[in-house]
Design a protein around this motif. Structure first.
Motif, PDB file in Angstrom:
ATOM      1  N   TYR A  56       8.778   4.826 -10.342  1.00  0.00           N
ATOM      2  CA  TYR A  56       9.165   3.475  -9.776  1.00  0.00           C
ATOM      3  C   TYR A  56       7.822   2.860  -9.012  1.00  0.00           C
ATOM      4  N   ILE A  57       7.251   3.855  -8.226  1.00  0.00           N
ATOM      5  CA  ILE A  57       5.881   3.175  -7.259  1.00  0.00           C
ATOM      6  C   ILE A  57       4.860   3.138  -8.569  1.00  0.00           C
ATOM      7  N   ASP A  58       4.784   3.849  -9.736  1.00  0.00           N
ATOM      8  CA  ASP A  58       3.467   3.480 -10.748  1.00  0.00           C
ATOM      9  C   ASP A  58       4.071   1.801 -11.286  1.00  0.00           C
ATOM     10  N   ARG A  59       5.177   1.846 -11.554  1.00  0.00           N
ATOM     11  CA  ARG A  59       5.644   0.439 -12.090  1.00  0.00           C
ATOM     12  C   ARG A  59       5.503  -0.597 -11.308  1.00  0.00           C
ATOM     13  N   ALA A  60       5.921  -0.378 -10.026  1.00  0.00           N
ATOM     14  CA  ALA A  60       6.049  -1.605  -9.062  1.00  0.00           C
ATOM     15  C   ALA A  60       4.515  -1.848  -8.535  1.00  0.00           C
TER      16      ALA A  60
ATOM     17  N   GLN B  32       7.858   0.976   1.643  1.00  0.00           N
ATOM     18  CA  GLN B  32       6.488   1.357   0.815  1.00  0.00           C
ATOM     19  C   GLN B  32       5.540   2.355   1.709  1.00  0.00           C
ATOM     20  N   ASP B  33       5.581   2.392   2.761  1.00  0.00           N
ATOM     21  CA  ASP B  33       4.810   3.230   3.702  1.00  0.00           C
ATOM     22  C   ASP B  33       5.350   3.255   5.414  1.00  0.00           C
ATOM     23  N   TYR B  34       5.948   4.302   5.374  1.00  0.00           N
ATOM     24  CA  TYR B  34       6.614   4.456   6.792  1.00  0.00           C
ATOM     25  C   TYR B  34       5.643   4.437   7.992  1.00  0.00           C
TER      26      TYR B  34
ATOM     27  N   GLY C 276      20.549  13.497  15.085  1.00  0.00           N
ATOM     28  CA  GLY C 276      19.516  14.305  14.983  1.00  0.00           C
ATOM     29  C   GLY C 276      18.540  14.070  14.049  1.00  0.00           C
ATOM     30  N   ALA C 277      18.760  13.351  13.004  1.00  0.00           N
ATOM     31  CA  ALA C 277      18.156  13.255  12.026  1.00  0.00           C
ATOM     32  C   ALA C 277      17.880  11.795  11.421  1.00  0.00           C
ATOM     33  N   THR C 278      16.822  11.283  11.154  1.00  0.00           N
ATOM     34  CA  THR C 278      16.713   9.934  10.703  1.00  0.00           C
ATOM     35  C   THR C 278      17.296   9.801   9.135  1.00  0.00           C
ATOM     36  N   LEU C 279      17.484   8.455   9.136  1.00  0.00           N
ATOM     37  CA  LEU C 279      18.197   8.169   7.645  1.00  0.00           C
ATOM     38  C   LEU C 279      17.416   8.955   6.520  1.00  0.00           C
ATOM     39  N   GLN C 280      15.960   8.760   6.548  1.00  0.00           N
ATOM     40  CA  GLN C 280      15.153   9.530   5.359  1.00  0.00           C
ATOM     41  C   GLN C 280      15.299  10.990   5.463  1.00  0.00           C
ATOM     42  N   GLU C 281      15.280  11.468   6.722  1.00  0.00           N
ATOM     43  CA  GLU C 281      15.380  12.989   6.943  1.00  0.00           C
ATOM     44  C   GLU C 281      16.656  13.471   6.574  1.00  0.00           C
TER      45      GLU C 281
ATOM     46  N   ARG D   1       0.769  -1.344   0.014  1.00  0.00           N
ATOM     47  CA  ARG D   1       0.002  -0.127  -0.158  1.00  0.00           C
ATOM     48  C   ARG D   1       0.681   1.135  -0.004  1.00  0.00           C
ATOM     49  N   PRO D   2       0.826   1.996  -1.229  1.00  0.00           N
ATOM     50  CA  PRO D   2       1.559   3.367  -1.096  1.00  0.00           C
ATOM     51  C   PRO D   2       1.446   4.189  -0.222  1.00  0.00           C
ATOM     52  N   GLY D   3       2.187   4.729   0.640  1.00  0.00           N
ATOM     53  CA  GLY D   3       1.840   5.625   1.688  1.00  0.00           C
ATOM     54  C   GLY D   3       3.068   6.488   1.844  1.00  0.00           C
ATOM     55  N   HIS D   4       3.429   7.063   2.883  1.00  0.00           N
ATOM     56  CA  HIS D   4       4.626   8.038   3.280  1.00  0.00           C
ATOM     57  C   HIS D   4       5.822   7.173   2.858  1.00  0.00           C
ATOM     58  N   THR D   5       6.493   7.532   1.691  1.00  0.00           N
ATOM     59  CA  THR D   5       7.691   6.828   1.345  1.00  0.00           C
ATOM     60  C   THR D   5       8.498   7.864   0.639  1.00  0.00           C
ATOM     61  N   TYR D   6       9.854   7.431   0.370  1.00  0.00           N
ATOM     62  CA  TYR D   6      10.776   8.059  -0.354  1.00  0.00           C
ATOM     63  C   TYR D   6      10.931   7.561  -1.890  1.00  0.00           C
TER      64      TYR D   6
END
Length: 384
Positions: free
Chosen positions: A147-151, A248-250, A316-321, A137-142
Motif C-alpha cells: 500500500y505504501i508503495d502505491r500511495a 503515515q508516521d507515528y 496496557g497497550a495502545t491500539l497499534q500495539e 513521509r513514510p516512517g513508523h507505520t502499520y
C-alpha cells in the motif's frame, strides 16, 4: 458514617456545558471506525450499538467517522455517510435512540485526504485530495509495504476549486447532521487525514495562501471550521480532533514547540472550535520536553478552551500495539486520569476501546468497579 469527603471519581461526574450542549459527566465515547453501515447507511444494529452506550451513562457519544459529501471522502463503502436521504433517515433513528436513552451524540465528519485507498479498493478515476500531491513521509507505520508503495506515488495537488469544493462539502454535511438531529459537530483533523495533511509540513509544501508557515498551513482547516460555524449557527458546539502523530508516521509532529502549537490551535478556536480533542497513543504522555503536561493539557493551556484527552485509558497497550497481540490488557491509569481532571489540566476523557468492552463503562467507573478486559477479536469486530 459519611465524612462528606468527595469520592475520587466525582470529578468525572461533574456536569459541563458547551454552548447549547449540556453534559451530565466528563466521559466521552471516542470515535471508532466500525465499517458496519452497508452503502453508508446506519441500520437498526448501529442504533442499538450507540443506544447501549447512552443507556450505560456515557455523557457524550462521538460517532465513528462519517464521510462528508465528496467523491473521495472515504474509500470504504461500509463507512457511514450523511448525504443520502436513506443515510439521514438511518442517522435520525440512531439519534432518536440515543436521545430516548438520555444521551447526547455528535457525528465526526471525515475526509481521508492523502490516505484514500488505505481501507478498500478505489475507483482510479477518483482523484485523492492532497494539498501538494504527496502521501506523506513514510516512517513508523502499520500500513503494509504494498500500500505504501502505491500511495507514495505523487498525484496532482489540490486546486483552488478542489479546496472550495471540499469546504462546501463539509458545510453541506454539517447541515445534514443538523437535519438528522445531532447535538453538535466533530471534525477529524488528525492522523494524517485531509484537514491534518494541511497542517503537516510533509504533506503541505504549498507556497500560496494555503501553505507555508504554521499560520498559513492552518488556513484550510480554519476555513472548514468557519464554514461549518456559519452553517450550524452560534448555539451548536464544534469539536476538533488533532494529533501530532500520523498514520503515515507515528513519530511525525505538526509542532515542535508549544509556541508553534499555539499558532495552529488558536487559529482553529478563532474560527469557531469549542473543544480540542487531543489524540495521542497514551493520554498522559508528555507532549514536549521539559514538562509533564499532556497534549490535551497544552491545548487547554494555550487556548483557554475545553480540551479532551484520549489514548489508552484503562489499557496496557495502545491500539497499534494491540493489533499484534489481539488484546490490550488492563492498566489502571484511572487514578492518573482523575488527578489530571481534578487539577484542570483537561476537561473531558475520551474513551474508545473500553466502551467496546463494556457499554456500561460509565456506571462501572462511577461504582469504582474493576476495569473490563478488551479483546480485539471479541470486541472490535462485531457490533454489540
Amino acid at each position: 458514617m459519611s465524612t462528606g469527603a468527595p469520592a475520587p471519581t466525582d470529578v468525572l461526574f461533574a456536569p459541563l456545558k458547551i454552548r447549547s450542549l449540556e453534559l451530565p459527566n466528563r466521559i466521552v465515547m471516542s470515535p471508532m471506525t466500525r465499517e458496519r453501515c452497508p452503502r453508508g447507511i446506519p441500520g437498526p444494529d448501529v442504533a442499538a450499538y450507540y443506544r447501549r452506550r447512552a443507556e450505560g451513562g456515557t455523557g457524550l457519544i462521538i460517532t465513528e467517522g462519517v464521510a462528508i459529501d465528496h467523491p473521495s471522502a472515504v474509500d470504504s463503502p461500509n463507512v457511514p455517510r450523511l448525504h443520502t436521504a436513506e443515510a439521514r433517515d438511518g442517522w435520525r433513528a440512531v439519534v432518536d435512540a440515543v436521545h430516548a436513552a438520555g444521551g447526547k451524540i455528535v457525528p465526526q465528519l471525515w475526509h481521508v485526504g492523502p490516505l484514500w485507498g488505505a481501507m478498500a479498493g478505489v475507483d482510479p478515476s477518483v482523484a485523492p485530495m492532497r494539498p501538494s500531491g504527496l502521501w506523506g513521509r513514510p516512517g513508523h507505520t502499520y500500513y503494509p509495504k504494498d500500500y505504501i508503495d502505491r500511495a507514495s506515488l505523487p498525484t496532482a495537488a489540490m486546486t483552488d476549486d478542489d479546496i472550495d469544493g471540499v469546504i462546501a462539502a463539509f458545510a453541506r454535511s454539517a447541515r445534514h447532521a443538523m437535519q438528522s438531529g445531532f447535538d453538535g459537530i466533530a471534525l477529524h483533523g488528525g492522523h494524517g487525514y485531509l484537514l491534518d495533511s494541511f497542517l503537516w509540513s510533509a504533506t503541505n509544501r504549498r507556497d500560496d495562501h494555503w501553505g507555508g508557515d504554521t499560520e498559513r498551513r492552518t488556513r484550510f482547516p480554519a476555513a472548514v471550521v468557519r464554514a461549518i460555524r456559519q452553517e450550524i449557527g452560534p448555539h451548536m458546539p464544534i469539536f476538533f480532533r488533532f494529533s501530532q502523530h500520523k498514520q503515515q508516521d507515528y513519530r511525525a509532529r505538526i509542532a515542535d514547540t508549544p509556541e508553534e502549537l499555539a499558532v495552529a490551535l488558536n487559529a482553529l478556536v478563532d474560527a469557531g472550535v469549542d473543544v480540542l480533542d487531543a489524540s495521542v497513543r497514551r493520554f498522559d504522555a508528555p507532549a514536549f520536553e521539559g514538562s509533564p503536561r499532556s497534549l490535551a493539557g497544552w491545548a487547554k493551556h494555550l487556548t483557554g478552551v475545553p480540551a479532551m484527552a484520549v489514548g489508552s485509558v484503562g489499557l496496557g497497550a495502545t491500539l497499534q500495539e494491540s493489533m499484534g497481540q489481539g488484546h490490550s490488557g488492563t492498566h489502571d491509569n484511572i487514578p492518573e486520569l482523575l488527578r489530571r481532571l481534578a487539577c484542570g489540566e483537561f476537561d473531558l476523557a475520551g474513551i474508545g476501546r473500553m466502551h467496546l468492552a463494556d457499554p456500561a463503562l460509565t456506571r462501572r467507573l462511577r461504582d469504582a468497579g474493576p476495569l473490563p478486559a478488551f479483546d480485539r477479536q471479541l470486541h472490535q469486530l462485531p457490533l454489540h
